[in-house]
Design a protein around this motif. Structure first.
Motif, PDB file in Angstrom:
ATOM      1  N   PHE A 224       0.868  -1.174   0.000  1.00  0.00           N
ATOM      2  CA  PHE A 224       0.000   0.000   0.000  1.00  0.00           C
ATOM      3  C   PHE A 224       0.907   1.227   0.000  1.00  0.00           C
ATOM      4  O   PHE A 224       1.751   1.408   0.886  1.00  0.00           O
ATOM      5  N   ASN A 225       0.746   2.073  -1.012  1.00  0.00           N
ATOM      6  CA  ASN A 225       1.564   3.266  -1.184  1.00  0.00           C
ATOM      7  C   ASN A 225       0.653   4.489  -1.137  1.00  0.00           C
ATOM      8  O   ASN A 225      -0.265   4.608  -1.953  1.00  0.00           O
ATOM      9  N   ILE A 226       0.886   5.373  -0.182  1.00  0.00           N
ATOM     10  CA  ILE A 226       0.120   6.608  -0.078  1.00  0.00           C
ATOM     11  C   ILE A 226       1.016   7.767  -0.485  1.00  0.00           C
ATOM     12  O   ILE A 226       2.107   7.941   0.070  1.00  0.00           O
ATOM     13  N   GLU A 227       0.564   8.546  -1.451  1.00  0.00           N
ATOM     14  CA  GLU A 227       1.293   9.720  -1.904  1.00  0.00           C
ATOM     15  C   GLU A 227       0.656  10.978  -1.331  1.00  0.00           C
ATOM     16  O   GLU A 227      -0.547  11.008  -1.071  1.00  0.00           O
ATOM     17  N   GLY A 228       1.459  12.015  -1.167  1.00  0.00           N
ATOM     18  CA  GLY A 228       0.883  13.267  -0.727  1.00  0.00           C
ATOM     19  C   GLY A 228       1.920  14.288  -0.326  1.00  0.00           C
ATOM     20  O   GLY A 228       3.113  13.986  -0.208  1.00  0.00           O
ATOM     21  N   ASN A 229       1.440  15.506  -0.124  1.00  0.00           N
ATOM     22  CA  ASN A 229       2.289  16.612   0.292  1.00  0.00           C
ATOM     23  C   ASN A 229       2.370  16.613   1.820  1.00  0.00           C
ATOM     24  O   ASN A 229       1.364  16.869   2.492  1.00  0.00           O
TER      25      ASN A 229
ATOM     26  N   ALA B 222       2.842   0.518   3.581  1.00  0.00           N
ATOM     27  CA  ALA B 222       4.218   0.037   3.428  1.00  0.00           C
ATOM     28  C   ALA B 222       5.121   1.165   2.958  1.00  0.00           C
ATOM     29  O   ALA B 222       6.291   1.234   3.339  1.00  0.00           O
ATOM     30  N   GLN B 223       4.577   2.057   2.138  1.00  0.00           N
ATOM     31  CA  GLN B 223       5.376   3.140   1.564  1.00  0.00           C
ATOM     32  C   GLN B 223       4.580   4.429   1.564  1.00  0.00           C
ATOM     33  O   GLN B 223       3.369   4.426   1.309  1.00  0.00           O
ATOM     34  N   VAL B 224       5.263   5.527   1.848  1.00  0.00           N
ATOM     35  CA  VAL B 224       4.685   6.850   1.665  1.00  0.00           C
ATOM     36  C   VAL B 224       5.584   7.597   0.694  1.00  0.00           C
ATOM     37  O   VAL B 224       6.807   7.601   0.835  1.00  0.00           O
ATOM     38  N   THR B 225       4.968   8.181  -0.331  1.00  0.00           N
ATOM     39  CA  THR B 225       5.697   8.944  -1.340  1.00  0.00           C
ATOM     40  C   THR B 225       5.387  10.413  -1.138  1.00  0.00           C
ATOM     41  O   THR B 225       4.233  10.839  -1.287  1.00  0.00           O
ATOM     42  N   LEU B 226       6.399  11.187  -0.793  1.00  0.00           N
ATOM     43  CA  LEU B 226       6.214  12.602  -0.504  1.00  0.00           C
ATOM     44  C   LEU B 226       6.329  13.403  -1.795  1.00  0.00           C
ATOM     45  O   LEU B 226       7.310  13.269  -2.535  1.00  0.00           O
ATOM     46  N   VAL B 227       5.312  14.241  -2.050  1.00  0.00           N
ATOM     47  CA  VAL B 227       5.178  14.958  -3.321  1.00  0.00           C
ATOM     48  C   VAL B 227       4.872  16.428  -3.027  1.00  0.00           C
ATOM     49  O   VAL B 227       3.970  16.715  -2.235  1.00  0.00           O
TER      50      VAL B 227
END
Length: 248
Positions: A69-74, A96-101
């Motif tokens: 599960f990958n959550i993206e966000g600012n 499992a992963q957070v993608t900072l954008v």
């Protein structure tokens, strides 16, 4: 093999345009998983234009343990209404992963990466907070970014290369320079011990060339093109087509 993570934002856009629960985000996730994808990505935004916090919580409860599960966000966007902020969402969902954008409401979609020389010190305490939750942290960066030492220094484990310019150049029949920029950044990331993800405007037509050029890609996150293609081919067959490209 490079993991395929399917971004479900466009499913939520269609649902929200009419209200109710159709198309069902959870059913779409199940269909993609049954077709073989290894991950599910969502990018909730404070304006609730597509994926909402309740979708995040529902997916966190129902995704199989072996699906990433990958959550993206600012991470800098403050809470607003039902949106509690990215850190609070991850504290509840434990992806499992957070993608900072570095996106904001004025952008139709993510269109640039972090300036790590400028943003690293501000990102550091947030990266540490996400890591304490057990999340792998990935930072969204532009293709062509050369200075990646700051990402490793503040504790990020991966970068995600913004592939929008590559996809545009590919569609124009002139992908070489844009592809070279992606490869250069991927090589520099690997030299820093960082894993490499890629995403944005990747499609069945342009993914193969990128994957051949960067065979050590850990993950690709694909949403808009995959959902568009699925309108004609069906969701499960489209997911399987992407998996064939990544296994070639």
């Amino acid at each position: 093999m490079t993991l395929l993570s399917v971004n479900l934002n466009k499913i939520a856009v269609l649902r929200n345009s009419r209200g109710g629960n159709e198309p069902d985000v959870l059913r779409a996730a199940r269909t993609c998983i049954e077709a073989g994808c290894g991950g599910i990505t969502v990018h909730p935004r404070p304006d609730l234009r597509h994926i909402r916090p309740d979708d995040v919580y529902a997916l966190a409860e129902r995704l199989p343990a072996d699906i990433e599960f990958n959550i993206e966000g600012n991470p800098f966007a403050p809470p607003r209404g039902p949106y509690p902020g990215l850190l609070a969402l991850c504290r509840a969902a434990r992806p499992a992963q957070v993608t900072l954008v570095p996106d904001n409401d004025d952008q139709l979609t993510s269109d640039h990466g972090f300036d790590l020389q400028r943003d690293a010190n501000r990102l550091r305490p947030l990266v540490e907070e996400f890591a304490r939750l057990g999340c792998r942290v990935s930072l969204f960066v532009d293709a062509g970014t050369r200075e990646l030492e700051p990402a490793a220094r503040i504790g990020a484990q991966r970068i995600e290369i913004y592939t929008g310019p590559y996809a545009h150049a590919y569609a124009q029949g002139q992908p070489d320079a844009a592809l070279a920029a992606c490869v250069e950044t991927a090589r520099r990331a690997r030299a820093q011990g960082l894993g490499v993800n890629a995403g944005h405007d990747l499609s069945q037509s342009n993914l193969g060339a990128l994957h051949r050029a960067i065979p050590w890609l850990a993950e690709v996150s694909i949403g808009h093109a995959l959902i568009c293609e699925a309108l004609y081919e069906g969701l499960a067959p489209t997911v399987r087509n992407y998996l064939k490209i990544l296994s070639a």
